[in-house]
Design a protein around this motif. Structure first.
Motif, short mmCIF file in Angstrom:
data_model
loop_
_atom_site.label_atom_id
_atom_site.label_comp_id
_atom_site.label_asym_id
_atom_site.label_seq_id
_atom_site.Cartn_x
_atom_site.Cartn_y
_atom_site.Cartn_z
N ALA A 296 0.84 -1.21 0.00
CA ALA A 296 0.00 0.00 0.00
C ALA A 296 0.87 1.25 0.00
O ALA A 296 0.54 2.25 -0.66
N TYR A 297 1.96 1.22 0.74
CA TYR A 297 2.87 2.37 0.79
C TYR A 297 3.50 2.63 -0.58
O TYR A 297 3.54 3.77 -1.05
N ARG A 298 3.97 1.57 -1.23
CA ARG A 298 4.59 1.73 -2.56
C ARG A 298 3.57 2.26 -3.57
O ARG A 298 3.88 3.12 -4.40
N ILE A 299 2.36 1.73 -3.53
CA ILE A 299 1.32 2.18 -4.48
C ILE A 299 1.02 3.66 -4.28
O ILE A 299 0.91 4.43 -5.24
N GLU A 300 0.89 4.08 -3.03
CA GLU A 300 0.59 5.49 -2.74
C GLU A 300 1.74 6.40 -3.20
O GLU A 300 1.51 7.47 -3.77
N MET A 301 2.97 5.97 -2.96
CA MET A 301 4.12 6.78 -3.40
C MET A 301 4.17 6.86 -4.93
O MET A 301 4.49 7.92 -5.49
N ASN A 302 3.86 5.77 -5.60
CA ASN A 302 3.81 5.80 -7.06
C ASN A 302 2.76 6.79 -7.56
O ASN A 302 2.99 7.53 -8.51
N GLU A 303 1.60 6.77 -6.92
CA GLU A 303 0.54 7.68 -7.32
C GLU A 303 0.92 9.14 -7.06
O GLU A 303 0.48 10.04 -7.78
#
Length: 321
Positions: A56-63
């Motif tokens: 979830a952290y990686r996805i949010e940072m990508n967004e």
């Protein structure tokens, strides 16, 4: 002369300053929001294995990085091209085209002083603008570079937006435009040639960094995690047998189709490959070479810039018969 140079080129200077200021505001807002999010949300574990919190952290940072990253992604090509076309090309071409250089040279200012003031003043402004861009992008990227999310500074999206390379590209494009203006003595042809050469230079060097030095090698003799250091630049991967003969992944598959099968995605297949004497080789550049590559690309750009500057000066100061 400095006042005259400012009066003639203040539109380019002010427009570039405003664009950099607007970009800086966007990066500041994005960076502060990301830093606050990372401070509150970044998983405390190392995320060796995928967990819901880490994913979830990686996805949010990508967004968060994607919208601004898409905007920045065009700058390594567009910014130098615009500097060359709108700062460099009109610098001499417009003077010759309108004949205003003749009026200037009839005053007390010598040709050499007139030309030196223009080149030094605007060249310094261009270089400082490129450094300012890098100075804004670097802390913005640092806000995202919080484990387990990783920012690769060797990535083509970022490599020409940080360090000294932006200044080198901007100065190269400026001198290129100045040289084409001195050669063609017409603004529009000079701008067109400058844009074409900038594009050719950019795409010519786009994937060049892996060749700036001899890569290091990591040899695997057993199944293990990625042997290359963190933030390294991947160059190539292949297999070798006991005698050192190089095999591609396809060659290895054909050679081991009998004893090991054909599913190369499993650890069982890799263990079988190692048991038959094969070794996996990964070529890479460590992160410590980042500044070496920055200076290498800057040198590749600035050496031709010196030659182009000499051509522009010679063409401008040489009397026309």
């Amino acid at each position: 002369m400095l006042w005259l140079t400012w009066r003639q080129h203040r539109t380019q200077v002010l427009l570039t300053t405003m664009l950099l200021a607007a970009l800086g505001a966007v990066l500041l807002i994005s960076g502060l929001g990301t830093a606050d999010f990372a401070a509150q949300t970044a998983p405390t574990a190392d995320c060796v294995t995928d967990t819901p919190a880490c994913n979830a952290y990686r996805i949010e940072m990508n967004e968060r990085i994607q919208p601004v990253g898409e905007l920045l992604g065009w700058l390594p090509l567009l910014a130098p091209a615009m500097i060359g076309a709108f700062w460099g090309a009109p610098l001499l071409a417009r003077e010759f085209e309108h004949g205003t250089h003749q009026l200037t040279w009839t005053q007390s200012v010598t040709r050499r002083r007139w030309l030196a003031t223009k080149i030094a003043g605007l060249g310094a402004a261009v270089t400082l603008s490129g450094l300012a861009l890098a100075g804004m992008v670097t802390p913005w990227l640092a806000a995202f570079d919080v484990p387990p999310y990783n920012v690769d500074h060797f990535d083509p999206r970022w490599f020409r937006l940080v360090g000294i390379v932006p200044a080198a590209w901007w100065l190269f494009a400026f001198v290129l435009g100045m040289a084409t203006g001195a050669l063609f003595r017409r603004t529009l042809p000079a701008m067109a040639v400058t844009l074409a050469v900038c594009a050719a230079a950019f795409f010519g060097l786009l994937k060049a960094p892996p060749f700036y030095a001899t890569p290091e090698r990591a040899v695997q003799a057993k199944v293990m995690d990625d042997p290359t250091p963190k933030d390294s630049l991947y160059v190539s991967g292949y297999w070798i047998d006991g005698s050192g003969t190089k095999f591609t992944f396809q060659d290895r598959e054909l050679a081991l189709a009998g004893p090991c099968g054909t599913d190369q995605t499993t650890k069982k297949y890799d263990k079988c490959s190692f048991s038959h004497g094969y070794r996996q080789v990964t070529e890479f550049h460590p992160a410590s070479r980042f500044w070496q590559f920055q200076w290498t690309e800057a040198g590749i750009l600035l050496i031709p810039a010196l030659a182009l500057g000499g051509i522009a000066v010679r063409r401008t100061l040489r009397p026309r018969i």
